[in-house]
Write an enzyme that holds these catalytic residues in place. Sequence first.
Site, PDB file in Angstrom:
ATOM      1  N   CYS A 194       0.810  -1.223   0.000  1.00 44.07           N
ATOM      2  CA  CYS A 194       0.000   0.000   0.000  1.00 44.07           C
ATOM      3  C   CYS A 194       0.846   1.277   0.000  1.00 44.07           C
ATOM      4  O   CYS A 194       0.327   2.356  -0.262  1.00 44.07           O
ATOM      5  CB  CYS A 194      -0.946  -0.005   1.191  1.00 44.07           C
ATOM      6  SG  CYS A 194      -2.029  -1.443   1.187  1.00 44.07           S
ATOM      7  N   HIS A 220      -3.060   7.062   3.260  1.00 41.92           N
ATOM      8  CA  HIS A 220      -3.519   5.799   2.675  1.00 41.92           C
ATOM      9  C   HIS A 220      -4.857   5.447   3.319  1.00 41.92           C
ATOM     10  O   HIS A 220      -5.010   5.520   4.538  1.00 41.92           O
ATOM     11  CB  HIS A 220      -2.477   4.714   2.942  1.00 41.92           C
ATOM     12  CG  HIS A 220      -2.965   3.338   2.636  1.00 41.92           C
ATOM     13  ND1 HIS A 220      -3.600   3.024   1.453  1.00 41.92           N
ATOM     14  CD2 HIS A 220      -2.923   2.192   3.363  1.00 41.92           C
ATOM     15  CE1 HIS A 220      -3.926   1.749   1.480  1.00 41.92           C
ATOM     16  NE2 HIS A 220      -3.535   1.218   2.619  1.00 41.92           N
ATOM     17  N   ASN A 269     -10.110  -0.061   1.081  1.00 43.18           N
ATOM     18  CA  ASN A 269      -8.652  -0.019   0.885  1.00 43.18           C
ATOM     19  C   ASN A 269      -8.312  -0.492  -0.530  1.00 43.18           C
ATOM     20  O   ASN A 269      -8.483  -1.671  -0.851  1.00 43.18           O
ATOM     21  CB  ASN A 269      -8.000  -0.933   1.941  1.00 43.18           C
ATOM     22  CG  ASN A 269      -6.478  -0.911   1.876  1.00 43.18           C
ATOM     23  OD1 ASN A 269      -5.893  -0.437   0.915  1.00 43.18           O
ATOM     24  ND2 ASN A 269      -5.843  -1.448   2.908  1.00 43.18           N
TER      25      ASN A 269
HETATM   26  O1  UT7 Z   1      -3.194  -1.193   3.991  1.00 46.25           O
HETATM   27  C1  UT7 Z   1      -2.463  -1.888   4.946  1.00 46.25           C
HETATM   28  C2  UT7 Z   1      -3.154  -3.171   5.086  1.00 46.25           C
HETATM   29  N1  UT7 Z   1      -4.084  -3.390   6.101  1.00 46.25           N
HETATM   30  C3  UT7 Z   1      -4.484  -2.594   7.119  1.00 46.25           C
HETATM   31  O2  UT7 Z   1      -4.159  -1.471   7.276  1.00 46.25           O
HETATM   32  C4  UT7 Z   1      -5.379  -3.243   8.119  1.00 46.25           C
HETATM   33  C5  UT7 Z   1      -4.877  -3.063   9.529  1.00 46.25           C
HETATM   34  N2  UT7 Z   1      -5.705  -3.717  10.522  1.00 46.25           N
HETATM   35  C6  UT7 Z   1      -6.989  -3.369  10.769  1.00 46.25           C
HETATM   36  O3  UT7 Z   1      -7.510  -2.474  10.136  1.00 46.25           O
HETATM   37  C7  UT7 Z   1      -7.716  -4.078  11.890  1.00 46.25           C
HETATM   38  O4  UT7 Z   1      -6.801  -4.839  12.646  1.00 46.25           O
HETATM   39  C8  UT7 Z   1      -8.881  -4.988  11.376  1.00 46.25           C
HETATM   40  C9  UT7 Z   1      -9.994  -4.128  10.818  1.00 46.25           C
HETATM   41  C10 UT7 Z   1      -8.378  -5.943  10.317  1.00 46.25           C
HETATM   42  C11 UT7 Z   1      -9.440  -5.805  12.527  1.00 46.25           C
HETATM   43  O5  UT7 Z   1      -9.912  -4.935  13.555  1.00 46.25           O
HETATM   44  P1  UT7 Z   1      -9.514  -5.200  15.070  1.00 46.25           P
HETATM   45  O6  UT7 Z   1     -10.197  -4.185  15.858  1.00 46.25           O
HETATM   46  O7  UT7 Z   1      -8.014  -5.270  15.138  1.00 46.25           O
HETATM   47  O8  UT7 Z   1     -10.175  -6.606  15.351  1.00 46.25           O
HETATM   48  P2  UT7 Z   1      -9.474  -7.957  15.834  1.00 46.25           P
HETATM   49  O9  UT7 Z   1      -8.609  -8.523  14.767  1.00 46.25           O
HETATM   50  O10 UT7 Z   1      -8.878  -7.718  17.193  1.00 46.25           O
HETATM   51  O11 UT7 Z   1     -10.719  -8.910  16.017  1.00 46.25           O
HETATM   52  C12 UT7 Z   1     -11.697  -8.678  17.036  1.00 46.25           C
HETATM   53  C13 UT7 Z   1     -12.821  -9.668  16.844  1.00 46.25           C
HETATM   54  C14 UT7 Z   1     -12.351 -11.127  16.695  1.00 46.25           C
HETATM   55  O12 UT7 Z   1     -13.302 -11.955  17.323  1.00 46.25           O
HETATM   56  P3  UT7 Z   1     -13.032 -12.545  18.791  1.00 46.25           P
HETATM   57  O13 UT7 Z   1     -11.768 -13.350  18.671  1.00 46.25           O
HETATM   58  O14 UT7 Z   1     -12.877 -11.340  19.690  1.00 46.25           O
HETATM   59  O15 UT7 Z   1     -14.256 -13.352  19.046  1.00 46.25           O
HETATM   60  C15 UT7 Z   1     -12.425 -11.355  15.205  1.00 46.25           C
HETATM   61  O16 UT7 Z   1     -12.627 -12.699  14.872  1.00 46.25           O
HETATM   62  O17 UT7 Z   1     -13.546  -9.360  15.658  1.00 46.25           O
HETATM   63  C16 UT7 Z   1     -13.645 -10.546  14.845  1.00 46.25           C
HETATM   64  N3  UT7 Z   1     -13.693 -10.125  13.448  1.00 46.25           N
HETATM   65  C17 UT7 Z   1     -14.842  -9.856  12.831  1.00 46.25           C
HETATM   66  N4  UT7 Z   1     -16.117  -9.882  13.240  1.00 46.25           N
HETATM   67  C18 UT7 Z   1     -17.074  -9.535  12.353  1.00 46.25           C
HETATM   68  C19 UT7 Z   1     -12.657  -9.939  12.601  1.00 46.25           C
HETATM   69  N5  UT7 Z   1     -13.120  -9.539  11.400  1.00 46.25           N
HETATM   70  C20 UT7 Z   1     -14.483  -9.479  11.519  1.00 46.25           C
HETATM   71  C21 UT7 Z   1     -15.519  -9.128  10.652  1.00 46.25           C
HETATM   72  N6  UT7 Z   1     -16.781  -9.161  11.102  1.00 46.25           N
HETATM   73  N7  UT7 Z   1     -15.280  -8.736   9.373  1.00 46.25           N
END
Ligand code: UT7
Length: 333
Positions: A112, A251, A281
Site C-alpha cells: 500500500c 492511505h 482499501n
Molecule cells: O493497507 C495496509 C493493510 N491493512 C491494514 O491497514 C489493516 C490493519 N488492521 C486493521 O484495520 C484491523 O486490525 C482490522 C480491521 C483488520 C481488525 O480490527 P480489530 O479491531 O483489530 O479486530 P481484531 O482482529 O482484534 O478482532 C476482534 C474480533 C475477533 O473476534 P473474537 O476473537 O474477539 O471473538 C475477530 O474474529 O472481531 C472478529 N472479526 C470480525 N467480526 C465480524 C474480525 N473480522 C471481523 C468481521 N466481522 N469482518
Amino acid sequence: MNSSILSVGAYVPPQIMTNQELPASLDTSDEWIRTRTGIEQRHVAGPEETTASVSIKASERALKAMALDPRELDWIMLCTDTPEMWSPATACFVQDALGAQYASAIDLTGGCAGFLQTLQIADKMAQAGETVLVIGTEVLTKSLDWTDRSTAVLFGDGSGAVVVGPSNEGIRIVHAKSQSDGSQADILGKPYGGTRNPITPELVADGHLHTIHMEGQKVFKRAVQDMGSMALQVMQDAQINAQDIDWVIPHQANQRIIDAVAHHAGIVKERVFSHVAKYANTGSASIVIALADMIRNGLVKPGQNLLTVAFGSGFSWGSQLWKVNQVPPAIFE
Ligand code: UT7
C-alpha cells in the site's frame, strides 16, 4: 529542475458492493465493519475487468486531462500487488494500449506504500528531464479469501495515474521519504504461487492459499506508529509545522488508523482527507484515487501544502510533502 504532478486520472469499476451485500458466509455485519474500519462499501471489478484494463482507463484519463500525446512519455511505471499476470509487466499492456511507442514500461511492487515509493523514484527521473506516467492499481477483490472475514471486508478495486514531469506548474514534490522493514514480511502478503511456495495441485485444491493473508492487529499497530513518525520526519526535514499543512492525504485503509496517524502527527481531523467509507482499501491505488477525488471536489487549491503518508506490506511506508503551485487537471468521473 523541479518535478511536479502535471495531471491526474482515476478509475474505479462501476459495480459497488455494500457491506450488506457481502457474502453471508463471511459471518460479518455492517455494524462491525463500520465501527472497526469506517468502510461502508467498495468498488468491485467485473468478470471482464483486469489490472491492465482498469490501469488503461485511469492512464487514458491522466493523459486526456492535460492533452498529452502518449508518444511524449519516456517511462510507464506501474505499481501493484495484483498484476495482470506473472510476466510480462502489467505496464507493458498499458504501454501498448496507450500507443506510448517510445516509453519504457515496468512494474513495481510495494504494497500500500508502493505508489509513494514509485513516485519518489519518478520524481528523480522527472528532475532529470523525463516524463513519467506513474500508475497505482489494484484488483484486490480477485485476490481475497472470501471465507476470511478479517481480510475480505477491507479491500476494493481501482486505479489512479499521474503524469510527472520536469516543471514547476502543478503539484511540486517538495520532499519524499520512504523505508522498509522486511523482517515483517510474513505479517501481510500473498505468500503462495512464487518460487518459495510454488503452484502445486495441492495448493490449487486448497483454494485459499493463493490469497491475501494478514495479521490485522500487528499491521494496525505498526501502521499507526510508522506513518505517524514518517509524517513528522518529513515535516521536520522540510521545516514545516503541522499548522501549515492544509491537507493530509493518508492511505485509505481504516478510519481508526487514519485518525490515530493524524493525532500522532499533530494534525486536526478537519484537515485529514478520508473517503475510505466509499472506496475501502485500494492498496497501491489509494493515495492517487484520493487525490483525484479531492481535486474533483475542489478541495485542492493553489498555495496549499499537502502531506501524504502510506503504509503496507513489506512492511514499507513513506510520506511526501507536496506544494500546490497549480491545481493539475484531473479526470475522475
Ligand atoms: O493497507 C495496509 C493493510 N491493512 C491494514 O491497514 C489493516 C490493519 N488492521 C486493521 O484495520 C484491523 O486490525 C482490522 C480491521 C483488520 C481488525 O480490527 P480489530 O479491531 O483489530 O479486530 P481484531 O482482529 O482484534 O478482532 C476482534 C474480533 C475477533 O473476534 P473474537 O476473537 O474477539 O471473538 C475477530 O474474529 O472481531 C472478529 N472479526 C470480525 N467480526 C465480524 C474480525 N473480522 C471481523 C468481521 N466481522 N469482518
